[in-house]
Design an enzyme around this catalytic site. Structure first.
Site, PDB file in Angstrom:
ATOM      1  CD  GLU A   1      -3.005  -1.041   2.256  1.00 50.58           C
ATOM      2  OE1 GLU A   1      -2.851  -0.250   3.196  1.00 50.58           O
ATOM      3  OE2 GLU A   1      -4.021  -1.739   2.116  1.00 50.58           O
TER       4      GLU A   1
ATOM      5  CD  GLU B   1      -3.591  -5.920   3.726  1.00 50.64           C
ATOM      6  OE1 GLU B   1      -4.410  -5.109   4.228  1.00 50.64           O
ATOM      7  OE2 GLU B   1      -2.360  -5.751   3.751  1.00 50.64           O
TER       8      GLU B   1
HETATM    9  C1  FCB Z   1      -4.412  -2.243   5.450  1.00 50.93           C
HETATM   10  C2  FCB Z   1      -3.011  -2.577   5.910  1.00 50.93           C
HETATM   11  C3  FCB Z   1      -2.962  -3.632   6.977  1.00 50.93           C
HETATM   12  C4  FCB Z   1      -4.082  -3.501   7.973  1.00 50.93           C
HETATM   13  C5  FCB Z   1      -5.406  -3.370   7.283  1.00 50.93           C
HETATM   14  C6  FCB Z   1      -6.591  -3.275   8.202  1.00 50.93           C
HETATM   15  O1  FCB Z   1      -4.461  -0.943   4.960  1.00 50.93           O
HETATM   16  O2  FCB Z   1      -2.223  -3.008   4.826  1.00 50.93           O
HETATM   17  O3  FCB Z   1      -1.693  -3.575   7.572  1.00 50.93           O
HETATM   18  O4  FCB Z   1      -3.815  -2.478   8.835  1.00 50.93           O
HETATM   19  O5  FCB Z   1      -5.398  -2.258   6.438  1.00 50.93           O
END
Ligand code: FCB
Length: 428
Positions: free
Chosen positions: A158, A342
Site C-alpha cells: 500500500e 487483503e
Molecule cells: C491495510 C493494511 C494492513 C491492515 C489493514 C486493516 O491498509 O495493509 O496492515 O492495517 O489495512
C-alpha cells in the site's frame, strides 16, 4: 453454486510489526513511545508474540485447511544496523517458511509493510535519496536467503496509504503534513519498488513472481449532479487510488510532474512500466466524496459513507460489489493475473465477518466464472493484531487473540472460511 478452480489460493494475511512483537530497532517502535501517537498509548512491543508463537500459528492454519499465507519480513530485524545482517533472524524466517511449506501452505512474502529500520528512518526514510538502493539490497538479501522457499513476493504494501498517512495526514512516522512530501514519497516508493523488483528477478528469475499490494477503494461523488463533487471524486481516484498502480503498469503517475522526478542512476517513472508479474489488490471499502474547502490538508476532498450503509467497527462501509469491480477493472488494465492480497473487516463480535466473507468471495467467484484471472484471496487477517495508530481495539482476526494470555481462539467465521476453502464453492 459458485465454484473456485482447484488452483485458487485461499489464504490469510498479516504483517510483521502487527503480530510479531519484540523488535526494538524499527521506526514504529520509537513512534509508539511518543505520547498521543497510538490510541490508549498502546505499542507493538508484544503484539501477538508471533515471533515466538509462529509454530502454533502455522498449526492453526493447517488445522483450518488454508492453502496460503501472506506475511511480511521485518527489515528492521534483519538489518538492525546499516549493512549488518542478522543471520539468526533470517534463519527464523527460513524455519517459518519451511514449516508453512511442510503444512502445504503457499507463502507470499512482503518486503516492506509500512515499517522501516530506525537507522533508515533517521536518515530520511523513504524520502532519503538512498532509499531505493538500500531497499533493493535488502530485497537481494531476502531473495538469496529465502528464495528457495518462496515463490510469491510483494515488494511494497500500500504505497499510497503509506505516503498519505506518513507525509500528508501526519499520523504515522515521520508524521509530516506536506502535500509535496507525499508526492515525493510516491515517487521514491515507486523507485524503491522497481529496484526491489529487479533485485528479486536478478536473484531468482522466473522462480520469483512479484507485485505490489495496491490499496484500492471505490470512490464516488456524494452528489453526482454537482460538478465539484464529480471533480473531487475524479481527483481523489487518480491521486490516491490509481496513480501508483498505473505507474507500475504503464510507467506514468502524475502527468507532467513525472518528467521532473529523477531517481538514482537516472531512474525515470517510465522505467516502472510492467514491473509486476501479478496485480495485488487490498480492498476494504468505498468512499463517497465531496469538494470541501475545509479539507485543504486532504486535497480538498471530504470522505464519507453513504447514509444507512452497513459499516465495520471502524465505520468503514461494507461494499462487496466494489471488489468485483476492481478485479475486473485491473485485470483488464494490467493484463496480469490478480491476487486479492487483503480484504477484511474490524468486527469484534464476529457477527458481520461471515456474511462479509461470503459476499466478497461471491464477487470473485463470479469474476472467475466470467474469465477474469483472479488467482487467490488473502483474508485480513489470520489473527487480531496491532492496527497501527488505532492500537489493538479493532478486531480483524478470523482468530481471536486474548492479549492477556496470548490464547488464540478461532471464531465462527474462521470455521466458515475453512469450509469454503475445503469445498471450493459457495451456495450461489
Ligand atoms: C491495510 C493494511 C494492513 C491492515 C489493514 C486493516 O491498509 O495493509 O496492515 O492495517 O489495512
Amino acid at each position: 453454486m459458485l465454484r473456485f478452480p482447484p488452483t485458487f489460493l485461499f489464504g490469510t494475511a498479516t504483517s510483521a510489526t502487527q503480530i510479531e512483537g519484540g523488535c526494538a530497532t524499527s521506526d514504529w517502535y520509537d513512534f509508539a513511545k511518543k505520547p498521543g501517537r497510538i490510541r490508549r498509548g498502546e505499542s507493538p512491543d508484544v503484539a501477538c508474540d508471533g515471533w515466538h508463537r509462529w509454530p502454533e500459528d502455522v498449526a492453526l492454519q493447517r488445522a483450518l485447511g488454508l492453502g496460503a499465507y501472506r506475511l511480511s519480513i521485518e527489515w528492521a530485524r534483519i538489518e538492525p544496523r546499516p549493512g549488518e545482517i542478522d543471520r539468526a533472524a533470517l534463519d527464523t524466517y527460513r524455519r517459518m517458511l519451511g514449516a508453512l511449506r511442510d503444512a502445504g501452505i503457499e507463502p507470499m512474502v512482503t518486503l516492506h509493510h509500512f515499517t522501516l529500520p530506525r537507522w533508515l528512518g533517521e536518515r530520511g526514510g523513504i524520502l532519503a535519496g538512498a532509499f531505493a538502493e538500500r531497499f533493493a539490497a535488502f530485497a537481494r538479501v531476502a531473495a538469496d536467503a529465502l528464495g528457495d522457499l518462496c515463490r510469491l513476493w510483494i515488494t511494497i504494501n500500500e504505497p499510497n496509504v503509506l505516503a498519505a498517512h506518513a507525509y500528508l495526514l501526519g499520523v504515522w512516522p515521520p508524521a509530516r503534513k506536506s502535500a509535496l512530501d507525499a508526492v515525493r514519497a510516491h515517487y521514491r516508493l515507486l523507485e524503491g519498488h522497481v529496484a526491489a523488483y529487479r533485485a528479486l528477478k536478478d536473484a531468482r528469475g522466473d522462480a520469483a513472481s512479484a507485485g505490489v499490494a495496491h490499496h484500492l477503494r471505490i470512490t464516488e461523488p456524494e452528489r453526482p449532479a454537482r460538478m465539484g463533487d464529480r471533480a473531487a471524486a475524479r481527483a481523489f481516484a487518480h491521486v490516491f487510488n490509481d496513480a501508483f498502480a498505473l505507474a507500475t503498469c504503464e510507467g506514468r503517475m502524475y502527468g507532467a510532474l513525472d518528467a521532473l522526478f529523477r531517481g538514482r542512476d537516472g531512474f525515470r517513472v517510465t522505467d516502472a512500466r510492467r514491473t509486476q508479474d501479478f496485480f495485488g489488490i487490498n480492498y476494504y471499502s468505498r468512499d463517497v466524496v465531496r469538494l470541501s474547502l475545509r479539507h485543504a490538508a486532504e486535497l480538498f476532498v471530504a470522505r464519507a459513507v453513504p447514509p444507512g450503509s452497513e459499516v465495520s467497527d471502524l465505520g468503514w462501509e461494507v461494499y462487496p460489489e466494489g471488489l468485483g469491480m476492481l478485479v475486473r477493472r485491473w485485470a483488464a488494465r494490467s493484463g496480469l493475473p490478480v491476487y486479492v492480497t487483503e480484504n477484511g473487516i474490524a468486527d469484534a463480535t464476529d457477527s458481520k465477518r461471515g456474511p462479509f466473507l461470503v459476499r466478497h468471495l461471491a464477487e470473485l467467484a463470479r469474476a472467475v466464472a466470467d474469465g477474469v484471472a483472479v488467482r487467490g484471496y488473502f483474508h485480513w487477517s489470520l489473527l487480531d493484531n496491532f492496527e497501527w495508530a488505532e492500537g489493538y481495539r479493532p478486531r480483524f482476526g478470523l482468530v481471536e487473540v486474548d492479549y492477556a494470555t496470548q490464547e488464540r481462539r478461532p471464531r465462527d467465521s474462521a470455521r466458515l472460511y475453512a469450509r469454503i476453502a475445503r469445498e471450493r464453492c459457495l451456495a450461489g
